[in-house]
Motif scaffolding. Sequence first.
Motif, mmCIF file in Angstrom:
data_model
loop_
_atom_site.group_PDB
_atom_site.id
_atom_site.type_symbol
_atom_site.label_atom_id
_atom_site.label_comp_id
_atom_site.label_asym_id
_atom_site.label_seq_id
_atom_site.Cartn_x
_atom_site.Cartn_y
_atom_site.Cartn_z
ATOM 1 N N PHE A 92 0.826 -1.214 0.000
ATOM 2 C CA PHE A 92 0.000 0.000 0.000
ATOM 3 C C PHE A 92 0.856 1.259 0.000
ATOM 4 C CE2 PHE A 92 -3.385 -2.891 0.744
ATOM 5 C CZ PHE A 92 -4.534 -2.221 0.347
ATOM 6 N N HIS A 93 2.070 1.174 0.491
ATOM 7 C CA HIS A 93 2.987 2.318 0.366
ATOM 8 C C HIS A 93 3.315 2.558 -1.096
ATOM 9 C CE1 HIS A 93 6.934 4.337 0.256
ATOM 10 N NE2 HIS A 93 6.479 4.987 1.319
ATOM 11 N N ASP A 94 3.521 1.473 -1.845
ATOM 12 C CA ASP A 94 3.797 1.603 -3.273
ATOM 13 C C ASP A 94 2.569 2.083 -4.043
ATOM 14 O OD1 ASP A 94 6.378 0.762 -2.846
ATOM 15 O OD2 ASP A 94 5.983 -1.327 -3.390
ATOM 16 N N ILE A 95 1.391 1.628 -3.637
ATOM 17 C CA ILE A 95 0.173 2.038 -4.334
ATOM 18 C C ILE A 95 -0.100 3.523 -4.157
ATOM 19 C CG2 ILE A 95 -2.349 1.800 -4.384
ATOM 20 C CD1 ILE A 95 -1.982 -1.140 -3.699
ATOM 21 N N PHE A 96 0.062 4.014 -2.927
ATOM 22 C CA PHE A 96 -0.303 5.393 -2.614
ATOM 23 C C PHE A 96 0.907 6.307 -2.451
ATOM 24 C CE2 PHE A 96 -3.975 2.901 -1.214
ATOM 25 C CZ PHE A 96 -4.993 3.586 -1.857
ATOM 26 N N SER A 97 2.026 5.910 -3.000
ATOM 27 C CA SER A 97 3.202 6.778 -2.967
ATOM 28 C C SER A 97 2.923 8.045 -3.775
ATOM 29 C CB SER A 97 4.419 6.047 -3.538
ATOM 30 O OG SER A 97 5.546 6.897 -3.547
ATOM 31 N N THR A 98 3.393 9.174 -3.267
ATOM 32 C CA THR A 98 3.121 10.448 -3.938
ATOM 33 C C THR A 98 3.756 10.501 -5.318
ATOM 34 O OG1 THR A 98 3.047 11.547 -1.779
ATOM 35 C CG2 THR A 98 3.295 12.947 -3.725
ATOM 36 N N PHE A 99 4.980 9.993 -5.423
ATOM 37 C CA PHE A 99 5.696 10.013 -6.694
ATOM 38 C C PHE A 99 5.868 8.581 -7.199
ATOM 39 C CE2 PHE A 99 7.177 13.629 -4.162
ATOM 40 C CZ PHE A 99 6.827 14.685 -5.007
ATOM 41 N N GLY A 100 5.251 8.290 -8.323
ATOM 42 C CA GLY A 100 5.376 6.973 -8.922
ATOM 43 C C GLY A 100 4.436 5.931 -8.381
ATOM 44 N N GLY A 101 3.516 6.323 -7.473
ATOM 45 C CA GLY A 101 2.560 5.363 -6.934
ATOM 46 C C GLY A 101 1.522 4.963 -7.973
ATOM 47 N N ALA A 103 -1.693 4.556 -7.639
ATOM 48 C CA ALA A 103 -2.923 5.352 -7.580
ATOM 49 C C ALA A 103 -2.764 6.657 -8.346
ATOM 50 C CB ALA A 103 -3.287 5.632 -6.120
ATOM 51 N N ASN A 104 -1.654 7.345 -8.143
ATOM 52 C CA ASN A 104 -1.431 8.601 -8.852
ATOM 53 C C ASN A 104 -1.176 8.374 -10.338
ATOM 54 O OD1 ASN A 104 -1.870 10.373 -6.762
ATOM 55 N ND2 ASN A 104 0.271 10.470 -6.142
ATOM 56 N N THR A 105 -0.586 7.242 -10.680
ATOM 57 C CA THR A 105 -0.390 6.922 -12.100
ATOM 58 C C THR A 105 -1.726 6.797 -12.811
ATOM 59 O OG1 THR A 105 1.693 5.769 -11.621
ATOM 60 C CG2 THR A 105 0.619 5.271 -13.710
ATOM 61 N N VAL A 106 -2.686 6.139 -12.156
ATOM 62 C CA VAL A 106 -4.028 6.013 -12.736
ATOM 63 C C VAL A 106 -4.682 7.385 -12.870
ATOM 64 C CG1 VAL A 106 -6.342 5.079 -12.351
ATOM 65 C CG2 VAL A 106 -4.330 3.661 -11.892
ATOM 66 N N LEU A 107 -4.522 8.225 -11.836
ATOM 67 C CA LEU A 107 -5.101 9.565 -11.897
ATOM 68 C C LEU A 107 -4.503 10.377 -13.047
ATOM 69 C CD1 LEU A 107 -5.258 10.528 -8.102
ATOM 70 C CD2 LEU A 107 -7.141 9.818 -9.587
ATOM 71 N N LEU A 108 -3.199 10.264 -13.246
ATOM 72 C CA LEU A 108 -2.549 10.987 -14.345
ATOM 73 C C LEU A 108 -3.031 10.463 -15.693
ATOM 74 C CD1 LEU A 108 1.104 11.287 -12.964
ATOM 75 C CD2 LEU A 108 -0.570 13.128 -13.235
ATOM 76 N N ASP A 109 -3.210 9.147 -15.800
ATOM 77 C CA ASP A 109 -3.724 8.577 -17.058
ATOM 78 C C ASP A 109 -5.131 9.076 -17.359
ATOM 79 O OD1 ASP A 109 -1.385 7.196 -17.419
ATOM 80 O OD2 ASP A 109 -2.138 5.328 -16.527
ATOM 81 N N LEU A 110 -5.884 9.411 -16.312
ATOM 82 C CA LEU A 110 -7.239 9.939 -16.484
ATOM 83 C C LEU A 110 -7.239 11.462 -16.578
ATOM 84 C CD1 LEU A 110 -9.148 7.678 -13.903
ATOM 85 C CD2 LEU A 110 -9.099 7.432 -16.399
ATOM 86 N N LEU A 112 -6.172 13.573 -14.402
ATOM 87 C CA LEU A 112 -6.556 14.172 -13.134
ATOM 88 C C LEU A 112 -5.307 14.551 -12.340
ATOM 89 C CD1 LEU A 112 -9.432 11.730 -12.078
ATOM 90 C CD2 LEU A 112 -9.659 13.979 -13.151
ATOM 91 N N LYS A 113 -5.482 15.418 -11.381
ATOM 92 C CA LYS A 113 -4.366 15.895 -10.572
ATOM 93 C C LYS A 113 -3.969 14.831 -9.549
ATOM 94 C CE LYS A 113 -2.928 19.760 -7.630
ATOM 95 N NZ LYS A 113 -3.366 21.024 -6.991
ATOM 96 N N PRO A 114 -2.675 14.524 -9.415
ATOM 97 C CA PRO A 114 -2.239 13.533 -8.415
ATOM 98 C C PRO A 114 -2.500 14.031 -7.002
ATOM 99 C CG PRO A 114 -0.348 14.630 -9.391
ATOM 100 C CD PRO A 114 -1.542 15.050 -10.201
ATOM 101 N N ILE A 115 -2.585 13.097 -6.085
ATOM 102 C CA ILE A 115 -2.905 13.408 -4.687
ATOM 103 C C ILE A 115 -1.735 13.012 -3.792
ATOM 104 C CG2 ILE A 115 -4.479 12.914 -2.769
ATOM 105 C CD1 ILE A 115 -6.623 12.286 -4.822
ATOM 106 N N ASP A 116 -1.438 13.856 -2.827
ATOM 107 C CA ASP A 116 -0.436 13.531 -1.813
ATOM 108 C C ASP A 116 -1.145 12.718 -0.726
ATOM 109 O OD1 ASP A 116 1.664 13.327 -0.095
ATOM 110 O OD2 ASP A 116 1.839 15.468 0.344
ATOM 111 N N TRP A 117 -1.199 11.406 -0.913
ATOM 112 C CA TRP A 117 -2.025 10.549 -0.083
ATOM 113 C C TRP A 117 -1.639 10.574 1.383
ATOM 114 C CZ3 TRP A 117 -6.355 8.755 -2.197
ATOM 115 C CH2 TRP A 117 -6.410 8.648 -3.586
ATOM 116 N N THR A 118 -0.373 10.708 1.686
ATOM 117 C CA THR A 118 0.073 10.705 3.085
ATOM 118 C C THR A 118 0.412 12.108 3.573
ATOM 119 O OG1 THR A 118 2.365 10.265 2.386
ATOM 120 C CG2 THR A 118 0.970 8.366 2.899
#
Length: 258
Positions: A92-101, A103-110, A112-118
């Motif tokens: 889950f650290h890898d999934i929600f990592s701010t850079f290269g995570g 979750a943010n990769t999916v948001l960028l593909d859509l 959308l603006k990436p999120i600083d999850w932590t």
Amino acid sequence: MAFIPAIEAVYGSFHTATGKTSLYNYNFVFSTFGTSPIINTFIVTASALLLQFTVAFLVASLLSKPFRGRGVFSAIFLIPFGVATIVTGVIFHDIFSTFGGYANTVLLDLHLKPIDWTGSYGTSLLVLILADSWKNTPIVTLVLLSGMVTIPSDLYAQAMVDGAGPISRFFHITIPNMIGFIAIALMIRGISEFNIFAMALLLFPHALLTTMTYALFDTVNAYPADAGATILLAFVLVFAALVMFMRSRQGKVSSNGK
């Protein structure tokens, strides 16, 4: 292997680091009430239990009925429970990592603006709840499934003949016949959630989001007596809540019978 460590934990919770008999550990634990760690603990406990029970009920309802591929689905669904906590934290650290995570990769593909999850309180709570629920929902599902398969199918058939819909059957047949199994699942997961530590430590190693046990670890360097006091208090609180719940259910059944 079960009783001796439990007795030692209870015995040690009433002693200080110098061996003096005292309520210091319990006073110390109670002093955390009203602080950020205990508030975080209650939020995570309530939210994770709600999420786990919701998903577990849906999956258990699905698995209680025969369908093609049920065995494969069951095996895949149980995998998270066999994954070590440290591995779950890394995943889950890898999934929600701010850079290269992911979750943010999916948001960028859509687009959308990436999120600083932590980086904020709300998103940090969300990540912790999702990680803990992903790992522990299978055990809740197994407990609930074991209760569902004991309910006679004739009860549902008769209720359908009488015109009872799915919601009515759920609240008047499924829930009443699964009270004991729900209580077991609540006790198992409630105590574990109240003492959540490793997942928070793995996801937030710099104390970005602390739970009560995490705060005690940082404050007292993991002195075992404080941990024993915390676990014992959690057990008492959860057990008392379950007793009150079961008694209220019995009172309703008795009043309906009269």
